[in-house]
Design a protein around this motif. Sequence first.
Motif, short mmCIF file in Angstrom:
data_model
loop_
_atom_site.label_atom_id
_atom_site.label_comp_id
_atom_site.label_asym_id
_atom_site.label_seq_id
_atom_site.Cartn_x
_atom_site.Cartn_y
_atom_site.Cartn_z
N LEU A 166 0.83 -1.20 0.00
CA LEU A 166 0.00 0.00 0.00
C LEU A 166 0.86 1.26 0.00
O LEU A 166 0.56 2.23 -0.70
CB LEU A 166 -0.93 0.00 1.22
CG LEU A 166 -2.01 -1.07 1.25
CD1 LEU A 166 -2.76 -1.03 2.57
CD2 LEU A 166 -2.96 -0.90 0.09
N VAL A 167 1.93 1.24 0.78
CA VAL A 167 2.85 2.38 0.82
C VAL A 167 3.52 2.55 -0.54
O VAL A 167 3.66 3.68 -1.03
CB VAL A 167 3.89 2.21 1.95
CG1 VAL A 167 4.96 3.27 1.88
CG2 VAL A 167 3.21 2.23 3.31
N LEU A 168 3.92 1.47 -1.16
CA LEU A 168 4.55 1.55 -2.48
C LEU A 168 3.60 2.14 -3.51
O LEU A 168 3.99 3.00 -4.30
CB LEU A 168 5.03 0.17 -2.93
CG LEU A 168 5.69 0.12 -4.30
CD1 LEU A 168 6.98 0.92 -4.28
CD2 LEU A 168 5.96 -1.31 -4.69
N ARG A 169 2.34 1.72 -3.49
CA ARG A 169 1.37 2.28 -4.43
C ARG A 169 1.15 3.77 -4.17
O ARG A 169 0.99 4.55 -5.11
CB ARG A 169 0.05 1.52 -4.35
CG ARG A 169 0.14 0.15 -4.94
CD ARG A 169 -1.17 -0.50 -5.21
NE ARG A 169 -2.19 -0.26 -4.18
CZ ARG A 169 -3.23 -1.03 -3.98
NH1 ARG A 169 -3.39 -2.10 -4.71
NH2 ARG A 169 -4.10 -0.73 -3.07
N ALA A 170 1.14 4.16 -2.89
CA ALA A 170 0.98 5.58 -2.56
C ALA A 170 2.18 6.39 -3.05
O ALA A 170 2.00 7.50 -3.58
CB ALA A 170 0.81 5.75 -1.06
N ILE A 171 3.38 5.84 -2.92
CA ILE A 171 4.58 6.54 -3.39
C ILE A 171 4.55 6.67 -4.92
O ILE A 171 4.90 7.72 -5.46
CB ILE A 171 5.86 5.81 -2.92
CG1 ILE A 171 6.03 6.00 -1.42
CG2 ILE A 171 7.09 6.29 -3.68
CD1 ILE A 171 7.15 5.18 -0.82
N ILE A 172 4.12 5.63 -5.61
CA ILE A 172 4.03 5.69 -7.07
C ILE A 172 3.00 6.74 -7.50
O ILE A 172 3.26 7.54 -8.40
CB ILE A 172 3.70 4.30 -7.65
CG1 ILE A 172 4.89 3.36 -7.46
CG2 ILE A 172 3.29 4.39 -9.11
CD1 ILE A 172 4.60 1.91 -7.78
N LEU A 173 1.84 6.75 -6.84
CA LEU A 173 0.82 7.75 -7.18
C LEU A 173 1.33 9.16 -6.91
O LEU A 173 1.17 10.06 -7.75
CB LEU A 173 -0.45 7.48 -6.37
CG LEU A 173 -1.57 8.50 -6.57
CD1 LEU A 173 -2.13 8.39 -7.98
CD2 LEU A 173 -2.65 8.32 -5.54
#
Length: 108
Positions: A59-66
């Motif tokens: 979830l953190v990785l997806r937030a960083i990508i977004l």
Amino acid sequence: MKWFLILWAGPIALLGSWYGLSYYDMNFGIFMLTRDAHDLVFRIYGHILGIPPESIPPLVLRAIILDSFLVLGIIAFRRRRKIAAWWQARRQSAPAVLARDESLSSAP
């Protein structure tokens, strides 16, 4: 703009380096870099959020990508004239590949 990028990239670099060092237990004698602290932090966050701790890193990785796409979009929007001029100059300086009478397709 420089400070905007620094304030965006700084926490991401800090989080990424902490995550990488603690995940692989490269602690250099610092408790916060141990695997035990890593697991404890994600257990606490999982308990607070009510989700399994294993689901937090993706979830953190997806937030960083977004966030990265949003930041790059803001930068591209602010520099759109420079980008358009660069693109036009690049297209005009590219050598035009024209069909010739002598082409490789006529090779034996």
